[in-house]
Design a protein around this motif. Structure first.
Motif, short mmCIF file in Angstrom:
data_model
loop_
_atom_site.label_atom_id
_atom_site.label_comp_id
_atom_site.label_asym_id
_atom_site.label_seq_id
_atom_site.Cartn_x
_atom_site.Cartn_y
_atom_site.Cartn_z
N LYS A 110 0.84 -1.20 0.00
CA LYS A 110 0.00 0.00 0.00
C LYS A 110 0.88 1.26 0.00
O LYS A 110 0.59 2.22 -0.71
N THR A 111 1.96 1.25 0.78
CA THR A 111 2.86 2.40 0.84
C THR A 111 3.58 2.60 -0.48
O THR A 111 3.72 3.74 -0.96
N LEU A 112 4.04 1.51 -1.11
CA LEU A 112 4.70 1.62 -2.42
C LEU A 112 3.74 2.16 -3.48
O LEU A 112 4.11 3.01 -4.29
N GLU A 113 2.51 1.69 -3.47
CA GLU A 113 1.52 2.19 -4.42
C GLU A 113 1.26 3.67 -4.22
O GLU A 113 1.14 4.42 -5.19
N ARG A 114 1.21 4.10 -2.99
CA ARG A 114 1.01 5.53 -2.69
C ARG A 114 2.20 6.35 -3.19
O ARG A 114 2.02 7.41 -3.81
N ARG B 20 9.22 2.38 -7.70
CA ARG B 20 9.66 1.23 -6.91
C ARG B 20 11.07 0.85 -7.33
O ARG B 20 11.37 0.73 -8.51
N VAL B 21 11.95 0.65 -6.34
CA VAL B 21 13.32 0.25 -6.61
C VAL B 21 13.55 -1.22 -6.28
O VAL B 21 14.24 -1.92 -7.00
N PHE C 265 11.95 2.65 -2.46
CA PHE C 265 11.43 3.43 -3.58
C PHE C 265 12.25 4.70 -3.72
O PHE C 265 12.95 5.11 -2.79
N ALA C 266 12.20 5.28 -4.92
CA ALA C 266 12.87 6.55 -5.18
C ALA C 266 11.80 7.63 -5.30
O ALA C 266 10.77 7.43 -5.97
N ASP C 267 12.03 8.77 -4.66
CA ASP C 267 11.10 9.89 -4.79
C ASP C 267 11.31 10.53 -6.17
O ASP C 267 12.21 10.15 -6.91
N PRO C 268 10.46 11.51 -6.54
CA PRO C 268 10.59 12.11 -7.87
C PRO C 268 11.96 12.74 -8.15
O PRO C 268 12.35 12.88 -9.31
#
Length: 66
Positions: free
Chosen positions: A22-26, A34-35, A50-53
């Motif tokens: 759920k957190t990765l999808e958000r 997703r990394v 995950f990588a932010d923008p």
């Protein structure tokens, strides 16, 4: 841990969450990507990254229910 030649050192911060998927999808919905993971961490829980923008990588950790 020493990084390979030509790779600068880095630090990854991990944040505890209830639900990795759920957190990765958000994060993806907000422009991140997703990394890695989710993947198990022994009997303790699961982790993902995950990588932010801007490309900054953050770790996520969900503790396994006891």
């Amino acid at each position: 841990m020493q990084t390979p030649e030509g790779v600068p050192p880095w630090v990854t911060f991990y944040v505890g969450v209830e639900d990795l998927e759920k957190t990765l999808e958000r994060a993806e919905g907000l422009g991140g990507r997703r990394v890695m993971g989710p993947m198990p961490v022994g009997d303790v829980g699961e982790m993902a990254m995950f990588a932010d923008p801007d490309g900054n990588v953050l770790g996520l950790f969900a503790e396994r229910a006891r």
